[in-house]
Write a protein that holds these residues in place. Structure first.
Motif, PDB file in Angstrom:
ATOM      1  N   PRO A  28       0.836  -1.200   0.000  1.00 27.96           N
ATOM      2  CA  PRO A  28       0.000   0.000   0.000  1.00 27.96           C
ATOM      3  C   PRO A  28       0.874   1.255   0.000  1.00 27.96           C
ATOM      4  O   PRO A  28       1.948   1.280   0.588  1.00 27.96           O
ATOM      5  N   VAL A  29       0.408   2.273  -0.699  1.00 27.54           N
ATOM      6  CA  VAL A  29       1.122   3.543  -0.729  1.00 27.54           C
ATOM      7  C   VAL A  29       0.989   4.183   0.642  1.00 27.54           C
ATOM      8  O   VAL A  29      -0.103   4.276   1.194  1.00 27.54           O
ATOM      9  N   ARG A  30       2.122   4.618   1.191  1.00 27.60           N
ATOM     10  CA  ARG A  30       2.117   5.229   2.521  1.00 27.60           C
ATOM     11  C   ARG A  30       2.086   6.744   2.392  1.00 27.60           C
ATOM     12  O   ARG A  30       2.593   7.303   1.438  1.00 27.60           O
ATOM     13  N   ALA A  31       1.531   7.348   3.414  1.00 27.86           N
ATOM     14  CA  ALA A  31       1.476   8.807   3.441  1.00 27.86           C
ATOM     15  C   ALA A  31       2.883   9.378   3.609  1.00 27.86           C
ATOM     16  O   ALA A  31       3.781   8.718   4.117  1.00 27.86           O
ATOM     17  N   VAL A  32       3.066  10.590   3.171  1.00 31.10           N
ATOM     18  CA  VAL A  32       4.336  11.296   3.362  1.00 31.10           C
ATOM     19  C   VAL A  32       4.539  11.479   4.868  1.00 31.10           C
ATOM     20  O   VAL A  32       3.593  11.783   5.592  1.00 31.10           O
ATOM     21  N   PRO A  33       5.782  11.284   5.365  1.00 29.81           N
ATOM     22  CA  PRO A  33       6.021  11.443   6.807  1.00 29.81           C
ATOM     23  C   PRO A  33       5.686  12.856   7.267  1.00 29.81           C
ATOM     24  O   PRO A  33       5.848  13.822   6.514  1.00 29.81           O
ATOM     25  N   ASP A  34       5.245  12.957   8.514  1.00 34.71           N
ATOM     26  CA  ASP A  34       5.001  14.284   9.062  1.00 34.71           C
ATOM     27  C   ASP A  34       6.341  14.974   9.317  1.00 34.71           C
ATOM     28  O   ASP A  34       7.405  14.367   9.220  1.00 34.71           O
ATOM     29  N   GLU A  35       6.301  16.251   9.612  1.00 30.60           N
ATOM     30  CA  GLU A  35       7.514  17.061   9.754  1.00 30.60           C
ATOM     31  C   GLU A  35       8.443  16.531  10.847  1.00 30.60           C
ATOM     32  O   GLU A  35       9.657  16.462  10.660  1.00 30.60           O
ATOM     33  N   GLU A  36       7.889  16.129  11.979  1.00 30.68           N
ATOM     34  CA  GLU A  36       8.717  15.641  13.087  1.00 30.68           C
ATOM     35  C   GLU A  36       9.500  14.387  12.685  1.00 30.68           C
ATOM     36  O   GLU A  36      10.705  14.300  12.901  1.00 30.68           O
ATOM     37  N   HIS A  37       8.827  13.428  12.069  1.00 30.27           N
ATOM     38  CA  HIS A  37       9.492  12.192  11.669  1.00 30.27           C
ATOM     39  C   HIS A  37      10.505  12.439  10.545  1.00 30.27           C
ATOM     40  O   HIS A  37      11.577  11.826  10.521  1.00 30.27           O
ATOM     41  N   ALA A  38      10.172  13.334   9.629  1.00 31.24           N
ATOM     42  CA  ALA A  38      11.105  13.668   8.553  1.00 31.24           C
ATOM     43  C   ALA A  38      12.361  14.324   9.123  1.00 31.24           C
ATOM     44  O   ALA A  38      13.480  14.037   8.678  1.00 31.24           O
ATOM     45  N   GLN A  39      12.208  15.185  10.121  1.00 35.54           N
ATOM     46  CA  GLN A  39      13.355  15.843  10.756  1.00 35.54           C
ATOM     47  C   GLN A  39      14.240  14.826  11.472  1.00 35.54           C
ATOM     48  O   GLN A  39      15.466  14.885  11.394  1.00 35.54           O
ATOM     49  N   ILE A  40      13.623  13.895  12.187  1.00 36.79           N
ATOM     50  CA  ILE A  40      14.392  12.866  12.895  1.00 36.79           C
ATOM     51  C   ILE A  40      15.160  12.000  11.899  1.00 36.79           C
ATOM     52  O   ILE A  40      16.338  11.695  12.099  1.00 36.79           O
ATOM     53  N   ALA A  41      14.505  11.604  10.814  1.00 34.45           N
ATOM     54  CA  ALA A  41      15.175  10.788   9.797  1.00 34.45           C
ATOM     55  C   ALA A  41      16.341  11.558   9.176  1.00 34.45           C
ATOM     56  O   ALA A  41      17.443  11.014   9.014  1.00 34.45           O
ATOM     57  N   ALA A  42      16.130  12.827   8.854  1.00 28.72           N
ATOM     58  CA  ALA A  42      17.197  13.641   8.257  1.00 28.72           C
ATOM     59  C   ALA A  42      18.355  13.803   9.235  1.00 28.72           C
ATOM     60  O   ALA A  42      19.525  13.747   8.838  1.00 28.72           O
TER      61      ALA A  42
END
Length: 115
Positions: free
Chosen positions: A5-19
């Motif tokens: 299934p296509v997943r939603a784009v990560p929210d800002e907090e999770h994207a920041q942690i991943a980066a």
């Protein structure tokens, strides 16, 4: 069309942690240090020998890795010992190093005259 299934784009907090995690892994010496710490707990001097860097440089890298939560430390007398803190990062690092092996293997198999 999609196997998963296509997943939603990560929210800002999770994207920041991943980066932030990728930033911590963007230095080759930190990759080596972290990989060594996934193998066993170690001191700064032992890590310096393993990764081929000075103890001062290793200490600075460990401080950044510790602040980011990727490395933990414990004191034993006057010595500090470090260990990797996150098994999720181990999987990420394993996949990344596997990809590096694939890329270098593919590069070695290419004919240099084919360009």
């Amino acid at each position: 069309m999609h196997e998963q299934p296509v997943r939603a784009v990560p929210d800002e907090e999770h994207a920041q942690i991943a980066a932030s995690t990728f930033r911590m892994l963007s230095d080759p010496t930190r990759v080596k240090i972290l990989w060594a710490l996934f193998q066993e707990e170690s001191s700064v001097n032992a890590l310096a020998d393993i990764v081929g860097a000075t103890p001062a440089a290793v200490s600075q890298h460990l401080a950044k890795l510790r602040l980011s939560g990727l490395v933990e430390s414990r004191k034993e007398g006057t010595f500090a010992y470090y260990r990797a803190a996150d098994q999720h990062v181990r999987r990420l690092l394993t996949e990344t190093l596997s990809h590096a092996e694939h890329v270098t293997g593919a590069a070695e198999e290419r004919d240099p005259h084919s360009y």
